[in-house]
Scaffold this motif. Structure first.
Motif, PDB file in Angstrom:
ATOM      1  N   ILE A 105     -22.176  -2.027 -38.404  1.00  0.00           N
ATOM      2  CA  ILE A 105     -22.937  -3.286 -38.377  1.00  0.00           C
ATOM      3  C   ILE A 105     -24.385  -3.014 -37.971  1.00  0.00           C
ATOM      4  O   ILE A 105     -25.326  -3.601 -38.515  1.00  0.00           O
ATOM      5  CB  ILE A 105     -22.286  -4.285 -37.412  1.00  0.00           C
ATOM      6  CG1 ILE A 105     -20.895  -4.689 -37.921  1.00  0.00           C
ATOM      7  CG2 ILE A 105     -23.163  -5.524 -37.230  1.00  0.00           C
ATOM      8  CD1 ILE A 105     -20.097  -5.521 -36.941  1.00  0.00           C
ATOM      9  N   THR A 109     -27.677  -4.035 -40.232  1.00  0.00           N
ATOM     10  CA  THR A 109     -28.656  -4.984 -39.686  1.00  0.00           C
ATOM     11  C   THR A 109     -29.885  -4.293 -39.109  1.00  0.00           C
ATOM     12  O   THR A 109     -30.796  -4.966 -38.628  1.00  0.00           O
ATOM     13  CB  THR A 109     -28.000  -5.835 -38.590  1.00  0.00           C
ATOM     14  OG1 THR A 109     -27.532  -4.980 -37.521  1.00  0.00           O
ATOM     15  CG2 THR A 109     -26.825  -6.634 -39.154  1.00  0.00           C
ATOM     16  N   LYS A 110     -29.886  -2.938 -39.134  1.00  0.00           N
ATOM     17  CA  LYS A 110     -30.979  -2.132 -38.554  1.00  0.00           C
ATOM     18  C   LYS A 110     -31.207  -2.500 -37.084  1.00  0.00           C
ATOM     19  O   LYS A 110     -32.342  -2.608 -36.608  1.00  0.00           O
ATOM     20  CB  LYS A 110     -32.266  -2.286 -39.368  1.00  0.00           C
ATOM     21  CG  LYS A 110     -32.100  -1.867 -40.822  1.00  0.00           C
ATOM     22  CD  LYS A 110     -33.412  -1.865 -41.565  1.00  0.00           C
ATOM     23  CE  LYS A 110     -33.210  -1.542 -43.036  1.00  0.00           C
ATOM     24  NZ  LYS A 110     -32.572  -0.244 -43.283  1.00  0.00           N
ATOM     25  N   ASN A 111     -30.092  -2.678 -36.390  1.00  0.00           N
ATOM     26  CA  ASN A 111     -30.111  -3.060 -34.983  1.00  0.00           C
ATOM     27  C   ASN A 111     -29.915  -1.803 -34.138  1.00  0.00           C
ATOM     28  O   ASN A 111     -28.788  -1.382 -33.865  1.00  0.00           O
ATOM     29  CB  ASN A 111     -28.995  -4.077 -34.719  1.00  0.00           C
ATOM     30  CG  ASN A 111     -29.079  -4.690 -33.335  1.00  0.00           C
ATOM     31  OD1 ASN A 111     -29.529  -4.055 -32.393  1.00  0.00           O
ATOM     32  ND2 ASN A 111     -28.629  -5.928 -33.214  1.00  0.00           N
TER      33      ASN A 111
END
Length: 419
Positions: A105, A109-111
Protein backbone atom coordinates in the motif's frame (compact mmCIF):
# COMPACT_ATOMS: atom_id res chain seq x y z
CA UNK A 1 -1.63 -35.48 0.79
CA UNK A 2 -0.28 -32.48 2.71
CA UNK A 3 -1.16 -34.12 6.00
CA UNK A 4 0.78 -37.25 5.10
CA UNK A 5 3.73 -35.20 3.89
CA UNK A 6 4.14 -32.91 6.91
CA UNK A 7 2.72 -34.78 9.92
CA UNK A 8 5.44 -35.89 12.33
CA UNK A 9 8.18 -34.16 10.35
CA UNK A 10 9.03 -30.89 12.11
CA UNK A 11 12.21 -30.43 10.10
CA UNK A 12 10.17 -30.43 6.88
CA UNK A 13 7.76 -27.84 8.28
CA UNK A 14 10.68 -25.68 9.36
CA UNK A 15 12.30 -26.14 5.96
CA UNK A 16 9.17 -24.83 4.25
CA UNK A 17 8.85 -22.02 6.83
CA UNK A 18 12.37 -20.75 6.24
CA UNK A 19 12.04 -21.22 2.49
CA UNK A 20 8.88 -19.11 2.35
CA UNK A 21 10.38 -16.52 4.69
CA UNK A 22 13.48 -16.17 2.51
CA UNK A 23 11.31 -16.15 -0.58
CA UNK A 24 9.64 -13.03 0.78
CA UNK A 25 12.98 -11.44 1.69
CA UNK A 26 14.47 -12.26 -1.71
CA UNK A 27 11.56 -10.67 -3.52
CA UNK A 28 12.65 -7.26 -2.17
CA UNK A 29 16.17 -7.36 -3.59
CA UNK A 30 15.63 -6.37 -7.25
CA UNK A 31 12.78 -4.01 -6.37
CA UNK A 32 14.42 -1.68 -3.84
CA UNK A 33 16.57 0.13 -6.47
CA UNK A 34 13.44 0.96 -8.47
CA UNK A 35 12.00 2.77 -5.47
CA UNK A 36 14.77 5.40 -5.50
CA UNK A 37 15.18 5.86 -9.26
CA UNK A 38 14.25 9.52 -9.94
CA UNK A 39 11.25 9.87 -12.25
CA UNK A 40 10.82 6.10 -12.38
CA UNK A 41 7.26 4.70 -12.37
CA UNK A 42 7.77 3.11 -8.94
CA UNK A 43 9.85 5.91 -7.40
CA UNK A 44 8.90 6.93 -3.87
CA UNK A 45 11.32 9.87 -3.71
CA UNK A 46 9.78 13.19 -2.66
CA UNK A 47 9.80 15.89 -5.32
CA UNK A 48 13.23 17.40 -5.87
CA UNK A 49 15.21 14.58 -4.24
CA UNK A 50 18.39 13.37 -5.97
CA UNK A 51 19.57 9.80 -6.50
CA UNK A 52 22.24 10.30 -3.82
CA UNK A 53 19.56 11.31 -1.33
CA UNK A 54 17.63 8.25 -2.41
CA UNK A 55 20.59 6.04 -1.53
CA UNK A 56 20.61 7.43 2.00
CA UNK A 57 16.83 6.95 2.25
CA UNK A 58 17.17 3.37 1.05
CA UNK A 59 19.89 2.75 3.64
CA UNK A 60 17.61 3.89 6.45
CA UNK A 61 14.63 1.99 5.02
CA UNK A 62 16.74 -1.17 4.82
CA UNK A 63 17.92 -0.62 8.40
CA UNK A 64 14.46 -0.08 9.90
CA UNK A 65 13.66 -3.82 9.77
CA UNK A 66 16.80 -5.10 11.55
CA UNK A 67 16.69 -2.24 14.07
CA UNK A 68 13.21 -3.36 15.14
CA UNK A 69 14.31 -6.98 15.03
CA UNK A 70 17.27 -6.15 17.28
CA UNK A 71 14.84 -5.22 20.05
CA UNK A 72 12.21 -7.90 19.38
CA UNK A 73 14.20 -11.04 18.54
CA UNK A 74 15.41 -11.82 22.08
CA UNK A 75 11.88 -11.29 23.41
CA UNK A 76 10.50 -13.77 20.90
CA UNK A 77 13.29 -16.18 21.82
CA UNK A 78 12.30 -16.00 25.49
CA UNK A 79 8.62 -16.39 24.59
CA UNK A 80 9.39 -19.49 22.54
CA UNK A 81 11.30 -21.00 25.49
CA UNK A 82 8.34 -20.26 27.76
CA UNK A 83 5.24 -20.82 25.62
CA UNK A 84 6.57 -23.08 22.88
CA UNK A 85 8.02 -22.69 19.40
CA UNK A 86 4.80 -23.30 17.48
CA UNK A 87 2.71 -20.43 18.87
CA UNK A 88 5.47 -17.85 18.59
CA UNK A 89 6.44 -18.97 15.10
CA UNK A 90 2.85 -18.63 13.86
CA UNK A 91 2.51 -15.22 15.51
CA UNK A 92 5.70 -13.84 14.00
CA UNK A 93 4.88 -15.04 10.48
CA UNK A 94 1.41 -13.48 10.76
CA UNK A 95 3.02 -10.12 11.47
CA UNK A 96 5.23 -10.55 8.42
CA UNK A 97 2.21 -11.14 6.19
CA UNK A 98 0.43 -8.01 7.43
CA UNK A 99 3.61 -5.96 7.07
CA UNK A 100 3.97 -6.94 3.41
CA UNK A 101 0.42 -5.74 2.77
CA UNK A 102 1.19 -2.37 4.35
CA UNK A 103 4.40 -2.03 2.32
CA UNK A 104 2.51 -2.70 -0.91
CA UNK A 105 0.00 0.00 0.00
CA UNK A 106 2.90 2.34 0.79
CA UNK A 107 4.39 1.83 -2.68
CA UNK A 108 1.09 2.44 -4.45
CA UNK A 109 0.33 5.59 -2.44
CA UNK A 110 4.02 6.68 -2.29
CA UNK A 111 3.63 6.91 1.47
CA UNK A 112 7.19 6.72 2.79
CA UNK A 113 6.22 6.85 6.51
CA UNK A 114 3.85 3.88 5.98
CA UNK A 115 6.66 1.95 4.31
CA UNK A 116 8.92 2.61 7.29
CA UNK A 117 6.12 1.56 9.65
CA UNK A 118 5.58 -1.70 7.76
CA UNK A 119 9.28 -2.57 7.85
CA UNK A 120 9.39 -1.83 11.58
CA UNK A 121 6.32 -4.01 12.15
CA UNK A 122 7.91 -6.82 10.17
CA UNK A 123 11.07 -6.44 12.26
CA UNK A 124 9.16 -6.58 15.53
CA UNK A 125 7.49 -9.85 14.58
CA UNK A 126 10.43 -11.06 12.49
CA UNK A 127 11.93 -13.51 14.93
CA UNK A 128 10.72 -16.49 12.95
CA UNK A 129 14.20 -17.43 11.76
CA UNK A 130 15.64 -17.69 15.27
CA UNK A 131 12.60 -19.63 16.50
CA UNK A 132 12.81 -21.95 13.49
CA UNK A 133 16.50 -22.52 14.24
CA UNK A 134 15.53 -23.32 17.84
CA UNK A 135 13.17 -26.01 16.53
CA UNK A 136 16.05 -27.55 14.58
CA UNK A 137 18.28 -27.38 17.68
CA UNK A 138 15.52 -29.10 19.72
CA UNK A 139 15.27 -32.10 17.41
CA UNK A 140 18.95 -32.44 16.50
CA UNK A 141 21.57 -34.71 18.00
CA UNK A 142 25.33 -34.37 17.88
CA UNK A 143 25.33 -36.80 14.96
CA UNK A 144 22.80 -35.07 12.70
CA UNK A 145 23.11 -31.43 13.83
CA UNK A 146 25.33 -30.31 10.95
CA UNK A 147 23.11 -32.08 8.42
CA UNK A 148 19.93 -30.52 9.82
CA UNK A 149 21.38 -27.02 9.84
CA UNK A 150 22.67 -27.71 6.34
CA UNK A 151 19.07 -28.38 5.28
CA UNK A 152 18.09 -25.08 6.88
CA UNK A 153 20.82 -23.47 4.82
CA UNK A 154 19.41 -25.14 1.74
CA UNK A 155 16.01 -23.61 2.50
CA UNK A 156 17.73 -20.22 2.70
CA UNK A 157 19.37 -20.87 -0.64
CA UNK A 158 16.23 -22.07 -2.41
CA UNK A 159 14.29 -19.08 -1.11
CA UNK A 160 17.10 -16.86 -2.29
CA UNK A 161 16.92 -18.48 -5.74
CA UNK A 162 13.21 -18.04 -6.36
CA UNK A 163 12.68 -14.85 -4.33
CA UNK A 164 14.70 -12.42 -6.46
CA UNK A 165 13.62 -14.18 -9.63
CA UNK A 166 9.93 -13.87 -8.75
CA UNK A 167 10.41 -10.31 -7.47
CA UNK A 168 12.10 -9.23 -10.68
CA UNK A 169 9.38 -10.78 -12.82
CA UNK A 170 6.39 -9.57 -10.75
CA UNK A 171 7.71 -5.99 -10.83
CA UNK A 172 8.33 -5.97 -14.59
CA UNK A 173 5.42 -4.42 -16.55
CA UNK A 174 6.90 -5.69 -19.83
CA UNK A 175 5.86 -9.19 -18.76
CA UNK A 176 2.32 -8.28 -17.64
CA UNK A 177 1.09 -4.73 -18.11
CA UNK A 178 -0.34 -4.31 -14.61
CA UNK A 179 2.75 -5.63 -12.80
CA UNK A 180 4.61 -3.10 -10.66
CA UNK A 181 6.75 -2.99 -7.50
CA UNK A 182 3.74 -3.53 -5.23
CA UNK A 183 2.68 -6.77 -6.98
CA UNK A 184 5.59 -8.69 -5.52
CA UNK A 185 4.73 -7.59 -1.98
CA UNK A 186 1.13 -8.71 -2.34
CA UNK A 187 2.47 -12.09 -3.43
CA UNK A 188 4.81 -12.20 -0.43
CA UNK A 189 1.89 -11.44 1.89
CA UNK A 190 -0.13 -14.33 0.46
CA UNK A 191 2.62 -16.93 0.75
CA UNK A 192 3.39 -15.79 4.31
CA UNK A 193 -0.28 -16.32 5.21
CA UNK A 194 -0.06 -19.83 3.75
CA UNK A 195 3.03 -20.39 5.87
CA UNK A 196 1.06 -19.55 9.03
CA UNK A 197 -1.50 -22.20 8.16
CA UNK A 198 1.22 -24.82 7.62
CA UNK A 199 2.76 -24.10 11.02
CA UNK A 200 -0.58 -24.17 12.87
CA UNK A 201 -1.78 -27.36 11.25
CA UNK A 202 1.34 -29.48 10.86
CA UNK A 203 4.11 -28.37 13.25
CA UNK A 204 4.23 -30.27 16.53
CA UNK A 205 5.72 -28.60 19.58
CA UNK A 206 9.39 -29.52 19.88
CA UNK A 207 10.51 -27.97 23.16
CA UNK A 208 10.47 -30.56 25.95
CA UNK A 209 11.13 -28.48 29.06
CA UNK A 210 9.53 -25.06 28.83
CA UNK A 211 10.90 -22.28 30.98
CA UNK A 212 8.29 -21.48 33.65
CA UNK A 213 7.73 -18.82 36.27
CA UNK A 214 10.11 -16.33 34.72
CA UNK A 215 9.35 -12.78 33.68
CA UNK A 216 9.88 -11.65 30.10
CA UNK A 217 12.66 -9.10 29.87
CA UNK A 218 11.41 -6.55 27.36
CA UNK A 219 14.70 -4.64 27.26
CA UNK A 220 16.74 -7.78 26.85
CA UNK A 221 18.22 -6.55 23.56
CA UNK A 222 20.21 -3.87 25.34
CA UNK A 223 21.76 -6.38 27.75
CA UNK A 224 22.30 -8.97 25.03
CA UNK A 225 25.38 -7.20 23.73
CA UNK A 226 26.99 -7.64 27.15
CA UNK A 227 25.72 -11.23 27.32
CA UNK A 228 27.12 -11.98 23.90
CA UNK A 229 30.53 -10.87 25.06
CA UNK A 230 30.48 -12.48 28.52
CA UNK A 231 28.43 -15.71 28.38
CA UNK A 232 30.78 -18.71 28.22
CA UNK A 233 30.81 -20.39 24.85
CA UNK A 234 28.67 -17.98 22.88
CA UNK A 235 31.06 -15.09 23.52
CA UNK A 236 33.64 -16.91 21.41
CA UNK A 237 31.33 -16.94 18.37
CA UNK A 238 29.20 -13.79 18.48
CA UNK A 239 31.89 -11.14 17.78
CA UNK A 240 33.04 -12.88 14.60
CA UNK A 241 29.41 -13.48 13.57
CA UNK A 242 28.72 -9.77 14.06
CA UNK A 243 31.53 -8.61 11.78
CA UNK A 244 30.82 -11.27 9.16
CA UNK A 245 27.14 -10.30 9.04
CA UNK A 246 28.03 -6.61 8.94
CA UNK A 247 30.27 -7.24 5.96
CA UNK A 248 27.66 -9.26 4.11
CA UNK A 249 25.12 -6.49 4.73
CA UNK A 250 27.45 -3.90 3.21
CA UNK A 251 27.59 -6.13 0.14
CA UNK A 252 23.88 -6.91 -0.24
CA UNK A 253 22.41 -3.47 0.52
CA UNK A 254 23.41 -1.88 -2.78
CA UNK A 255 24.66 -4.76 -4.92
CA UNK A 256 21.45 -4.69 -6.97
CA UNK A 257 22.17 -1.04 -7.81
CA UNK A 258 25.77 -1.95 -8.71
CA UNK A 259 24.43 -4.55 -11.13
CA UNK A 260 22.17 -1.98 -12.76
CA UNK A 261 24.72 0.86 -12.92
CA UNK A 262 27.93 -1.08 -13.65
CA UNK A 263 26.57 -3.93 -15.77
CA UNK A 264 23.36 -2.38 -17.19
CA UNK A 265 21.07 -4.96 -15.60
CA UNK A 266 17.30 -4.51 -15.76
CA UNK A 267 15.06 -5.22 -12.79
CA UNK A 268 14.27 -8.64 -14.27
CA UNK A 269 17.89 -9.59 -15.03
CA UNK A 270 18.90 -8.38 -11.54
CA UNK A 271 16.48 -10.89 -10.07
CA UNK A 272 17.87 -13.56 -12.39
CA UNK A 273 21.44 -12.94 -11.23
CA UNK A 274 20.55 -13.08 -7.54
CA UNK A 275 18.69 -16.31 -8.28
CA UNK A 276 21.88 -17.63 -9.87
CA UNK A 277 23.82 -16.80 -6.69
CA UNK A 278 21.12 -18.47 -4.61
CA UNK A 279 21.29 -21.58 -6.79
CA UNK A 280 24.96 -22.05 -5.97
CA UNK A 281 24.37 -21.40 -2.26
CA UNK A 282 21.62 -24.05 -2.29
CA UNK A 283 23.97 -26.53 -3.98
CA UNK A 284 26.60 -25.88 -1.31
CA UNK A 285 24.27 -26.02 1.68
CA UNK A 286 22.04 -28.78 0.40
CA UNK A 287 24.79 -31.12 -0.75
CA UNK A 288 28.34 -30.10 0.02
CA UNK A 289 27.70 -29.25 3.69
CA UNK A 290 26.95 -32.89 4.49
CA UNK A 291 30.17 -33.98 2.76
CA UNK A 292 32.27 -31.26 4.37
CA UNK A 293 30.89 -31.97 7.85
CA UNK A 294 32.08 -35.58 7.57
CA UNK A 295 35.61 -34.48 6.76
CA UNK A 296 36.02 -31.32 8.84
CA UNK A 297 34.68 -29.88 12.09
CA UNK A 298 32.49 -26.79 11.86
CA UNK A 299 35.08 -24.60 13.57
CA UNK A 300 37.78 -25.82 11.16
CA UNK A 301 35.68 -24.67 8.22
CA UNK A 302 34.90 -21.27 9.76
CA UNK A 303 38.58 -20.59 10.36
CA UNK A 304 38.99 -20.25 6.61
CA UNK A 305 35.55 -19.66 5.04
CA UNK A 306 35.17 -16.05 6.22
CA UNK A 307 38.50 -15.04 4.67
CA UNK A 308 37.71 -16.63 1.32
CA UNK A 309 34.19 -15.16 1.40
CA UNK A 310 35.82 -11.71 1.66
CA UNK A 311 38.08 -12.43 -1.31
CA UNK A 312 35.13 -13.65 -3.41
CA UNK A 313 33.29 -10.36 -2.89
CA UNK A 314 36.27 -8.36 -4.15
CA UNK A 315 36.23 -10.48 -7.30
CA UNK A 316 33.12 -8.58 -8.44
CA UNK A 317 35.23 -5.42 -8.66
CA UNK A 318 37.77 -7.14 -10.90
CA UNK A 319 35.16 -7.93 -13.55
CA UNK A 320 35.39 -5.22 -16.25
CA UNK A 321 32.41 -2.88 -16.55
CA UNK A 322 29.85 -4.22 -18.98
CA UNK A 323 31.37 -7.73 -19.15
CA UNK A 324 28.17 -9.49 -18.16
CA UNK A 325 29.41 -12.98 -19.04
CA UNK A 326 32.49 -12.77 -16.81
CA UNK A 327 30.47 -11.86 -13.75
CA UNK A 328 28.88 -15.33 -13.78
CA UNK A 329 32.23 -16.86 -12.85
CA UNK A 330 32.20 -15.32 -9.36
CA UNK A 331 29.05 -16.75 -7.65
CA UNK A 332 30.17 -20.42 -7.51
CA UNK A 333 33.22 -19.48 -5.44
CA UNK A 334 31.31 -16.94 -3.40
CA UNK A 335 28.55 -19.46 -2.64
CA UNK A 336 31.02 -22.07 -1.41
CA UNK A 337 32.42 -19.83 1.33
CA UNK A 338 29.33 -17.76 2.12
CA UNK A 339 27.14 -20.89 2.21
CA UNK A 340 29.42 -22.81 4.57
CA UNK A 341 29.83 -19.82 6.88
CA UNK A 342 26.08 -19.24 7.14
CA UNK A 343 25.44 -22.93 7.82
CA UNK A 344 28.08 -23.49 10.48
CA UNK A 345 27.69 -20.35 12.63
CA UNK A 346 24.27 -21.40 14.07
CA UNK A 347 25.58 -24.97 14.37
CA UNK A 348 28.34 -23.85 16.71
CA UNK A 349 26.02 -21.57 18.68
CA UNK A 350 23.66 -24.49 19.31
CA UNK A 351 26.59 -26.66 20.42
CA UNK A 352 27.90 -24.20 23.00
CA UNK A 353 24.44 -23.54 24.49
CA UNK A 354 22.47 -25.70 26.99
CA UNK A 355 19.23 -27.06 25.53
CA UNK A 356 17.05 -25.18 28.03
CA UNK A 357 18.18 -21.76 26.74
CA UNK A 358 18.86 -22.45 23.08
CA UNK A 359 15.89 -20.31 22.06
CA UNK A 360 17.28 -17.41 24.04
CA UNK A 361 20.82 -17.91 22.74
CA UNK A 362 19.72 -18.12 19.12
CA UNK A 363 17.60 -15.04 19.86
CA UNK A 364 20.74 -13.31 21.12
CA UNK A 365 22.51 -14.21 17.89
CA UNK A 366 19.59 -12.98 15.82
CA UNK A 367 19.50 -9.76 17.81
CA UNK A 368 23.22 -9.17 17.40
CA UNK A 369 22.98 -10.08 13.71
CA UNK A 370 20.12 -7.61 13.35
CA UNK A 371 22.31 -4.88 14.77
CA UNK A 372 25.04 -5.99 12.37
CA UNK A 373 22.56 -5.52 9.52
CA UNK A 374 21.13 -2.20 10.69
CA UNK A 375 24.29 -0.17 11.28
CA UNK A 376 26.00 -1.16 8.01
CA UNK A 377 22.84 -0.52 5.98
CA UNK A 378 22.74 3.06 7.26
CA UNK A 379 26.47 3.59 6.78
CA UNK A 380 26.35 2.02 3.32
CA UNK A 381 23.81 4.61 2.24
CA UNK A 382 26.10 7.49 3.19
CA UNK A 383 29.20 5.81 1.73
CA UNK A 384 27.43 5.09 -1.55
CA UNK A 385 26.06 8.63 -1.75
CA UNK A 386 29.27 10.47 -0.84
CA UNK A 387 32.09 8.21 -2.10
CA UNK A 388 31.01 5.50 -4.55
CA UNK A 389 28.60 2.58 -4.54
CA UNK A 390 31.40 0.08 -5.21
CA UNK A 391 33.17 1.25 -2.03
CA UNK A 392 30.55 -0.71 -0.08
CA UNK A 393 32.04 -3.97 -1.44
CA UNK A 394 35.53 -2.99 -0.23
CA UNK A 395 34.18 -2.25 3.24
CA UNK A 396 32.23 -5.53 3.17
CA UNK A 397 35.36 -7.54 2.46
CA UNK A 398 37.34 -5.75 5.19
CA UNK A 399 34.70 -6.49 7.84
CA UNK A 400 34.54 -10.17 6.87
CA UNK A 401 38.29 -10.43 7.32
CA UNK A 402 37.94 -8.96 10.82
CA UNK A 403 35.27 -11.58 11.56
CA UNK A 404 37.60 -14.34 10.42
CA UNK A 405 40.47 -13.07 12.55
CA UNK A 406 38.26 -12.83 15.65
CA UNK A 407 36.98 -16.37 15.18
CA UNK A 408 40.46 -17.78 14.63
CA UNK A 409 41.80 -16.11 17.76
CA UNK A 410 38.75 -16.39 20.01
CA UNK A 411 36.98 -19.72 19.53
CA UNK A 412 38.06 -22.66 21.67
CA UNK A 413 36.76 -25.95 20.22
CA UNK A 414 36.95 -27.58 23.65
CA UNK A 415 34.14 -25.35 24.98
CA UNK A 416 31.19 -27.23 23.52
CA UNK A 417 28.28 -29.08 25.06
CA UNK A 418 27.87 -32.67 23.93
CA UNK A 419 24.62 -34.57 24.23
Amino acid sequence: MFKKLFTGKPILVVFVTIFIDMLGVGILIPIFPQLITPFGPDSILPAGWTFAQGLILLGWLSASYPLAQFIAAPILGQLSDRFGRKKILALSISGTSIAYCLFAIGIVTKNVPLMFASRIMDGITGGNISVAQAVIADISTEKNRARNFGLVGMAFGLGFILGPYIGGKLADPTIVSWFNASTAFWFAAIISAINVMLVLVFLRETIVNKVKNSSIKTLQAFTNIKKALTRPGIRDVIPSSFFYTAGFTFFTTFFAIILQNRFNYSISSTGDFFAYIGLWIAIVQGGLIAIISKKLKDYQVLRFSMFFAAISLLAFLVVPTGQNSWIFLVPPFMALFVGTTQAFIPTIISRVTPASIRGESLGINTSVSALAQAIPAILAGYIAANIDITATIVVASFLMVIGGILFWLGFDPKKVITE
